[in-house]
Each structure stands twice: as structure tokens, then as C-alpha cells.
Design a protein around this motif. Structure first.
Motif, mmCIF file in Angstrom:
data_model
loop_
_atom_site.group_PDB
_atom_site.id
_atom_site.type_symbol
_atom_site.label_atom_id
_atom_site.label_comp_id
_atom_site.label_asym_id
_atom_site.label_seq_id
_atom_site.Cartn_x
_atom_site.Cartn_y
_atom_site.Cartn_z
ATOM 1 N N ASP A 91 13.813 11.364 -69.916
ATOM 2 C CA ASP A 91 13.143 10.506 -70.898
ATOM 3 C C ASP A 91 11.917 9.808 -70.301
ATOM 4 O O ASP A 91 11.656 9.930 -69.091
ATOM 5 N N PRO A 115 14.567 4.964 -79.235
ATOM 6 C CA PRO A 115 13.756 5.755 -78.306
ATOM 7 C C PRO A 115 12.528 4.992 -77.825
ATOM 8 O O PRO A 115 11.972 4.152 -78.540
ATOM 9 N N TYR A 120 9.018 13.165 -73.149
ATOM 10 C CA TYR A 120 10.380 13.677 -73.058
ATOM 11 C C TYR A 120 10.295 15.121 -72.586
ATOM 12 O O TYR A 120 9.739 15.968 -73.284
#
Length: 142
Positions: A91, A115, A120
Motif C-alpha cells: 500500500d 484507503p 498500490y
């Protein structure tokens, strides 16, 4: 979150390499949703090197890179395939997430409820250790 975060002291995956199936820019509220990318899953590296929650064979370089501008929606990554696939994600904060079968029918799912914006890097693995397996990565905010 549907997947486990893993702490990785030594990482063999190279997220600085160009992804095999492209880089995509998505922002909150993107359309179509899900955003689908056809890939070939698997590789020569054992994903378990990233931690006990990781499984399958993956490539060295990412399969897909998503540049994401977050909003108030969750962000999910799911793989659909006729084979048993796995999912590994690095991430924007440098944390690793892995999943095997959380979406059911041998399909993996990683969901970020809140998020972060950023990069990513996504690897789609093959549980039985193969490579070149047809698969589809679906990215969704639902």
C-alpha cells in the motif's frame, strides 16, 4: 480489512520495477466500478517469503500499479479466475497485505476500509505455483 497485514524485514519483491500489466490512475467515484484489468497470474517467487499470511507463486515486479486518489469510499481488490489465485498488495504506506480465498470460490480479496491516497502495487499469485494463469483484477469502491 479482509486481509492480513504482514511485517516484512527483507523484501524480495521489487515495487520499483515497471508493472507487467500497466499503471492505472483512479480517483474516488471512478467509473466503471469495478475497474477490471486482465492479467496473467503467478510467477517464480514464493509469496510466503513475505510472511505466513502470503501464499502462491508471484512475479518479482508488480503485475499492476494503481495510483489512487482517495475519497470517503472503501477500496477493494478482488481477483477472478478459473484457477486458485492469491493477492499481494504493497500500500502507499509501505505495508504489505496478502489474501488467498476471502472472496470465495478460491478468489482473493483485499479491502481497505479507509484507503490512503497514493501508489498500490499489486501482485496476483497462483496458489499451485504456476505462472501465466488467466485472471482478472477488479478494483472497486463498493
Amino acid at each position: 480489512m479482509a486481509a492480513l497485514a504482514v511485517t516484512v524485514p527483507v523484501v524480495a519483491q521489487n515495487y520499483n520495477r515497471n508493472p507487467a500489466f500497466g499503471t492505472f490512475r483512479l480517483g474516488a467515484g471512478f467509473s466503471p466500478d469495478p475497474y477490471s484489468i486482465n492479467v496473467r497470474a503467478g510467477g517464480t517467487r514464493n509469496a510466503a517469503q513475505l510472511g505466513s499470511a502470503c501464499a502462491g507463486s508471484i512475479a518479482d515486479a508488480p503485475d499492476v500499479r494503481i495510483q489512487y486518489q482517495a475519497g470517503s469510499f472503501p477500496l477493494s481488490f478482488t481477483v477472478r479466475s478459473n484457477s486458485d489465485t492469491t493477492l499481494v498488495i504493497n500500500d502507499p504506506n509501505g505495508r504489505w497485505y496478502c489474501d488467498d480465498d476471502s472472496a470465495g470460490n478460491l478468489d482473493p480479496l483485499v479491502r481497505f476500509n479507509q484507503p490512503s491516497s497514493g501508489q498500490y502495487d499489486v501482485w496476483i499469485g497462483h496458489y499451485e505455483g504456476g505462472s501465466g494463469v488467466r485472471a482478472r483484477l477488479d478494483v472497486s469502491e463498493y
